[in-house]
Design an enzyme around this catalytic site. Sequence first.
Site, short mmCIF file in Angstrom:
data_model
loop_
_atom_site.label_atom_id
_atom_site.label_comp_id
_atom_site.label_asym_id
_atom_site.label_seq_id
_atom_site.Cartn_x
_atom_site.Cartn_y
_atom_site.Cartn_z
N HIS A 124 15.17 -38.48 -5.91
CA HIS A 124 14.79 -38.60 -4.82
C HIS A 124 13.25 -38.10 -4.45
O HIS A 124 12.82 -37.79 -3.44
CB HIS A 124 15.46 -37.96 -3.54
CG HIS A 124 16.82 -38.42 -3.54
ND1 HIS A 124 17.48 -39.42 -3.07
CD2 HIS A 124 18.21 -37.58 -4.15
CE1 HIS A 124 18.62 -39.68 -3.21
NE2 HIS A 124 19.12 -38.51 -3.79
N LYS B 126 5.45 -4.67 -5.05
CA LYS B 126 6.92 -4.52 -5.14
C LYS B 126 7.49 -4.41 -3.58
O LYS B 126 8.47 -5.02 -3.36
CB LYS B 126 7.23 -3.18 -6.08
CG LYS B 126 8.72 -3.09 -6.29
CD LYS B 126 9.24 -3.79 -7.40
CE LYS B 126 10.59 -3.88 -7.53
NZ LYS B 126 11.16 -5.04 -8.00
N TRP C 120 -2.79 -2.75 -1.60
CA TRP C 120 -2.64 -4.11 -1.74
C TRP C 120 -3.39 -4.56 -0.48
O TRP C 120 -3.07 -4.51 0.68
CB TRP C 120 -0.94 -4.13 -1.45
CG TRP C 120 -0.74 -5.92 -1.83
CD1 TRP C 120 -0.65 -6.49 -2.93
CD2 TRP C 120 -0.58 -6.99 -0.88
NE1 TRP C 120 -0.31 -7.78 -2.98
CE2 TRP C 120 -0.41 -8.03 -1.45
CE3 TRP C 120 -0.81 -6.89 0.54
CZ2 TRP C 120 -0.39 -9.34 -0.93
CZ3 TRP C 120 -0.64 -8.16 1.23
CH2 TRP C 120 -0.29 -9.30 0.54
N GLU D 132 15.63 -19.09 -9.01
CA GLU D 132 15.00 -18.09 -9.05
C GLU D 132 14.30 -17.85 -10.43
O GLU D 132 13.47 -17.14 -10.46
CB GLU D 132 16.50 -16.90 -9.10
CG GLU D 132 16.35 -15.82 -9.94
CD GLU D 132 15.18 -14.71 -9.22
OE1 GLU D 132 14.77 -15.04 -7.93
OE2 GLU D 132 14.94 -13.67 -9.68
N ARG E 268 3.56 -0.62 -4.92
CA ARG E 268 3.30 -1.00 -3.64
C ARG E 268 2.10 -1.92 -3.49
O ARG E 268 1.64 -2.32 -2.69
CB ARG E 268 3.31 0.11 -2.69
CG ARG E 268 4.89 0.75 -2.57
CD ARG E 268 4.67 2.13 -1.54
NE ARG E 268 4.62 1.69 -0.32
CZ ARG E 268 5.79 1.60 0.65
NH1 ARG E 268 6.95 1.87 -0.07
NH2 ARG E 268 5.77 1.36 1.82
N CYS F 90 0.72 -1.20 -0.01
CA CYS F 90 0.18 0.16 -0.23
C CYS F 90 0.82 1.03 0.03
O CYS F 90 1.95 1.37 0.39
CB CYS F 90 -0.94 -0.02 1.27
SG CYS F 90 -2.02 -1.31 1.40
N ASN G 272 -1.12 2.26 5.42
CA ASN G 272 -0.26 1.25 5.01
C ASN G 272 0.07 0.45 6.27
O ASN G 272 0.68 0.67 7.09
CB ASN G 272 1.12 1.86 4.52
CG ASN G 272 2.10 0.92 4.31
OD1 ASN G 272 3.38 1.24 4.11
ND2 ASN G 272 1.88 -0.26 3.78
N GLY G 273 -0.14 -0.94 6.07
CA GLY G 273 0.52 -1.85 7.29
C GLY G 273 -0.78 -2.46 7.76
O GLY G 273 -1.88 -2.71 7.08
N LYS H 230 10.88 -16.46 -10.98
CA LYS H 230 10.49 -15.55 -11.92
C LYS H 230 9.10 -15.98 -13.05
O LYS H 230 8.26 -15.21 -13.16
CB LYS H 230 11.65 -15.29 -12.83
CG LYS H 230 12.49 -14.23 -13.04
CD LYS H 230 12.34 -13.11 -12.43
CE LYS H 230 11.71 -12.64 -10.91
NZ LYS H 230 12.87 -12.21 -9.95
N GLU I 65 5.81 -16.16 -11.12
CA GLU I 65 5.22 -14.84 -10.71
C GLU I 65 4.65 -13.97 -11.67
O GLU I 65 3.80 -13.31 -11.54
CB GLU I 65 6.15 -14.00 -9.60
CG GLU I 65 7.24 -13.41 -10.31
CD GLU I 65 8.36 -12.61 -9.41
OE1 GLU I 65 7.52 -12.05 -8.43
OE2 GLU I 65 9.40 -12.55 -9.63
C1 F6R Z 1 10.59 -11.54 -6.92
C2 F6R Z 1 10.68 -10.35 -5.98
C3 F6R Z 1 10.41 -10.72 -4.45
C4 F6R Z 1 11.58 -9.83 -3.65
C5 F6R Z 1 11.09 -10.05 -2.14
C6 F6R Z 1 11.92 -9.34 -1.45
O1 F6R Z 1 10.72 -11.02 -8.39
O2 F6R Z 1 10.91 -9.23 -6.46
O3 F6R Z 1 10.54 -11.99 -4.33
O4 F6R Z 1 12.66 -10.20 -3.82
O5 F6R Z 1 9.72 -9.58 -1.93
O6 F6R Z 1 11.87 -7.92 -1.61
P1 F6R Z 1 13.18 -6.89 -1.11
O7 F6R Z 1 14.41 -7.33 -1.84
O8 F6R Z 1 12.53 -5.60 -1.48
O9 F6R Z 1 13.33 -7.18 0.25
#
Ligand code: F6R
Length: 607
Positions: free
Chosen positions: A502, A602, A74, A479, A27, A2, A98-99, A483, A486
């Site tokens: 396994h 984000k 969010w 990773e 956010r 948020c 926010n929170g 990617k 998501e």
């Molecule tokens: C995936 C992604 C998230 C962040 C995670 C941590 O593409 O971006 O998994 O890596 O939410 O966020 P930060 O790095 O801002 O602590």
Amino acid sequence: MCGIVGVLGDHEAAPILVEALKRLEYRGYDSAGIATVNGGHLDRRRAVGKLVNLSDLLVHDPLPGKSGIGHTRWATHGAPSVVNAHPHQAGPVAVVHNGIIENFRELRAELAAKGFHFVTETDTETVALLVQSYMAEDNTPVEAARLTLGRLHGAFALAFLFDGEEDLLIAARKGSPLAIGHGDGEMFVGSDAIALAPLTDRITYLEEGDWAVLTRTSLEIRDATGNLVNRDMRRIEVDSARVDKGGHKHFMAKEIAEQPSVIGEAIRHYMSADGNSVALPGDDLDFTAIDRLTMVACGTAFYACLTAKYWFEQLAQLPVEVDIASEFRYREPPITPRTVALFVSQSGETADTLAALRYCHEKADQIVSVVNVPESSIARESDLALPILAGTEIGVASTKAFTCQLTVLLMLALKAAEQRGTITPDRLADLLAHLRALPNTLNHALDQNAATERAARKLAEASDVLFLGRGLMYPLALEGALKLKEISYIHAEAYASGELKHGPIALIDNALPVVVMAPRDTLFEKTVSNMQEVLARGGKVLLITDAAGAAEAASDTWETIVLPQVDPVLAPILYAVPAQLLAYHTAIAKGTDVDQPRNLAKSVTVE
Ligand code: F6R
């Protein structure tokens, strides 16, 4: 999560609020809303979905007024709907939040018993009703806000606007970041300085427990105990190119393409002037004085830490523990005094990572962070904050921040190896030379765009995908799977290649593509054996390797993507590029929202 903004301005507030919210949309983007006071009258507009829906609504139903607050959501409590969208209003007060208010159920019961009615499913409405209840007892808006703040448990950043008060805004911070912007006869509030960048570069950050009373010409900040406090005003340089896609279709595409240049920047920043060693700011990190490194992060940043574990252990012979912040913070792990605690975070605001950092205060020898936002809470609460210099990352799926994190962590591992005498001068010089050449090598990896696009069109047909990697390629497989899932919403899993037998091998059939990430290194033959096991069971293999690997593997792979040869130590940084491109093109083929995938945000400022 948020984003919140507030303005006591000289101009119409609505366009300013919407512009600032646009810069906070990373956010959260479930719904958005604004409230203003105009002619003494509090009013609001709210819309479900992206900010553009609110902008459209404001065209047909404008909201005048020069004082206002705004929110991009969010969802935590209550589905994304107009009624649950912020600002929440109760009588004379509107609030954006926010929170999470953890004790909202108790407060709700208390207010319900007093006859207050709830119309939303949110925790935030409780805050608005509490303020209203205190104002009904003849408290001033400031007094009512103070009493309310004293009742709230949890993490929050809040901004309050009041009916009949065109020159008053109250802001509070506990656990979620909040910045105050100073204008000329104007005052602003924002979840981060970037939101306020077009309005001012003069910023005061509220600290934990602070709350502030703003008018157009004054700012009064009190700490959690109610004492008036001084908080510095700083001049902030913010990347003004933030909302510019630079000719690319998506921010993610732009950010993938930027990697050679931003990684080059990070390498130059951490390399000594003669290019013979790694130079850290202050040079006060002594890896010979510690026995252990504890690394903590979430998501992609966690995978950067997992990769770095291999580097620190192999190059510097330094034992490393890596943990997911949400697990670490509640496990109460013992931290010995000869431990450096290292936190990796793009945003620097991730709630779990910040809580883990606070847990390590007083316990660890030193708190070090690797962050992209130098003004973030994690950076400010560290003994040493190392910037990754990736520039603003807008795409929700992290790309350039991940590879910049890897670059800085590798250079840190080389510093540790140099200090601990576990690397020969020749090998160090060799790896530093490879690092200097890395931006160019990355450009060649980007040249594989067309090949990854071809492979992605096939992947887009699948409902599940498996990623395999060994050694340094194992975290990268994790990773790659993250990617893909998501942004394309295809279910993807990653395993260490050696784990295949396994259990996961039971999944192999001709409907399950298996992405194998394997440069021609000392582990290559073992990975190829695992690949053969997949092929023998009718599995479809997408091999990402180098020319030597492609020649040697020479079997019936479904697709092969060939990358430039690179020293195996640097391979994770290079192999991240096709993993990102694969996810990007698969998402495009599936028609999903690449930059703002569903359900995500984000900056994860709630736990
Ligand atoms: C995936 C992604 C998230 C962040 C995670 C941590 O593409 O971006 O998994 O890596 O939410 O966020 P930060 O790095 O801002 O602590």
